[in-house]
Design a protein around this motif. Structure first.
Motif, PDB file in Angstrom:
ATOM      1  N   CYS A  77      50.133  43.819  34.293  1.00 31.73           N
ATOM      2  CA  CYS A  77      49.834  45.129  34.871  1.00 31.73           C
ATOM      3  C   CYS A  77      48.402  45.542  34.537  1.00 31.73           C
ATOM      4  O   CYS A  77      47.808  45.087  33.563  1.00 31.73           O
ATOM      5  N   ARG A  81      49.550  51.030  33.297  1.00 33.64           N
ATOM      6  CA  ARG A  81      50.784  50.246  33.118  1.00 33.64           C
ATOM      7  C   ARG A  81      50.607  49.059  32.165  1.00 33.64           C
ATOM      8  O   ARG A  81      51.580  48.467  31.728  1.00 33.64           O
ATOM      9  N   ILE A  91      58.311  51.616  39.812  1.00 30.18           N
ATOM     10  CA  ILE A  91      57.593  50.648  40.641  1.00 30.18           C
ATOM     11  C   ILE A  91      57.611  51.013  42.119  1.00 30.18           C
ATOM     12  O   ILE A  91      56.990  50.334  42.935  1.00 30.18           O
ATOM     13  N   LYS A 106      54.596  53.793  48.052  1.00 32.35           N
ATOM     14  CA  LYS A 106      53.846  52.760  47.337  1.00 32.35           C
ATOM     15  C   LYS A 106      54.836  51.927  46.528  1.00 32.35           C
ATOM     16  O   LYS A 106      55.867  52.432  46.076  1.00 32.35           O
ATOM     17  N   TYR A 108      54.745  48.775  43.357  1.00 32.80           N
ATOM     18  CA  TYR A 108      53.917  48.064  42.394  1.00 32.80           C
ATOM     19  C   TYR A 108      54.560  46.728  42.086  1.00 32.80           C
ATOM     20  O   TYR A 108      55.733  46.657  41.699  1.00 32.80           O
ATOM     21  N   ASP A 109      53.808  45.652  42.285  1.00 30.39           N
ATOM     22  CA  ASP A 109      54.269  44.301  41.972  1.00 30.39           C
ATOM     23  C   ASP A 109      53.853  43.995  40.538  1.00 30.39           C
ATOM     24  O   ASP A 109      52.680  43.753  40.267  1.00 30.39           O
ATOM     25  N   LYS A 114      49.602  44.460  41.126  1.00 30.77           N
ATOM     26  CA  LYS A 114      48.967  45.093  42.285  1.00 30.77           C
ATOM     27  C   LYS A 114      49.873  46.146  42.911  1.00 30.77           C
ATOM     28  O   LYS A 114      51.085  46.034  42.882  1.00 30.77           O
ATOM     29  N   GLU A 115      49.225  47.133  43.512  1.00 34.54           N
ATOM     30  CA  GLU A 115      49.900  48.215  44.208  1.00 34.54           C
ATOM     31  C   GLU A 115      49.736  48.017  45.711  1.00 34.54           C
ATOM     32  O   GLU A 115      48.661  47.654  46.181  1.00 34.54           O
ATOM     33  N   TYR A 116      50.807  48.268  46.468  1.00 33.81           N
ATOM     34  CA  TYR A 116      50.798  48.087  47.920  1.00 33.81           C
ATOM     35  C   TYR A 116      51.400  49.314  48.600  1.00 33.81           C
ATOM     36  O   TYR A 116      52.204  50.031  48.005  1.00 33.81           O
TER      37      TYR A 116
END
Length: 147
Positions: A77, A81, A91, A106, A108-109, A114-116
Motif C-alpha cells: 500500500c 495505508r 477498500i 473507488k 483500492y487494490d 493502487k486506487e481505481y
C-alpha cells in the motif's frame, strides 16, 4: 353467483401482483468472497469483504483474510495505508446506486497498491461484477456472496 365470481377473480388478480410489488431489489450489502486474480492460485479465495450502506452510500472493508495471517500489514500500500492492518481496511467507498447499478465509487487494490474508479453490477443475488477503471482502461472481476 356471478357477482361472487367477479369479486373472487378481482381478488385473485390483485393477489397475483402483490409479490412483485413487495419484492425488494437484491442488495449488494453483505459479505463477498474475492478471488485471487493471478498466479498459480488464480481463482481460489483471497479474502472476504463486507459491503455496507451508510446514508445511501456503499462501502466495503476486509473482514477475513484467507491467504495471509489475520494480523498481516499492507506492505504494498501507498500513503496513509502503508503498513496498516489489512483486516478492517476500507477498500471500497463512495458507491451510489443509480438505475440498478452502483457507480462513481473507488476501489483500492491492496496487492498493487493502487486506487481505481469502480462500478458494480449485481448479475445475480449472489454474484457481483466489479469493474475497476483507470483512465480509458478497465477490467472486471466477479465476487460471490458468502453464505
Amino acid at each position: 353467483m356471478k357477482k361472487i365470481t367477479m369479486v373472487l377473480m378481482a381478488l385473485l388478480l390483485v393477489a397475483s401482483f402483490l409479490p412483485a410489488g413487495y419484492a425488494a431489489d437484491p442488495s449488494i450489502t453483505g459479505v463477498w468472497s474475492l478471488p485471487i486474480l493471478k498466479g498459480k492460485d488464480k481463482g481460489k479465495e483471497r479474502s472476504h469483504v463486507e459491503i455496507f450502506e451508510k446514508d445511501g452510500v456503499y462501502y466495503g472493508k476486509i473482514v477475513k483474510l484467507t491467504t495471509v495471517s489475520a494480523d498481516a500489514l499492507c506492505t504494498t500500500c501507498k500513503k496513509e495505508r502503508k503498513d496498516k492492518p489489512l483486516m478492517g481496511m476500507l477498500i471500497l467507498w463512495n458507491l451510489k446506486k443509480e438505475a440498478g447499478r452502483y457507480v462513481a465509487g473507488k476501489i483500492y487494490d491492496v496487492e498493487a497498491g493502487k486506487e481505481y474508479k469502480c462500478s458494480i453490477v449485481q448479475s445475480t443475488p449472489d454474484r457481483l461484477k466489479i469493474t475497476a477503471s483507470l483512465l480509458f482502461l478497465s477490467e472486471s472481476h466477479y465476487w460471490t456472496r458468502v453464505k
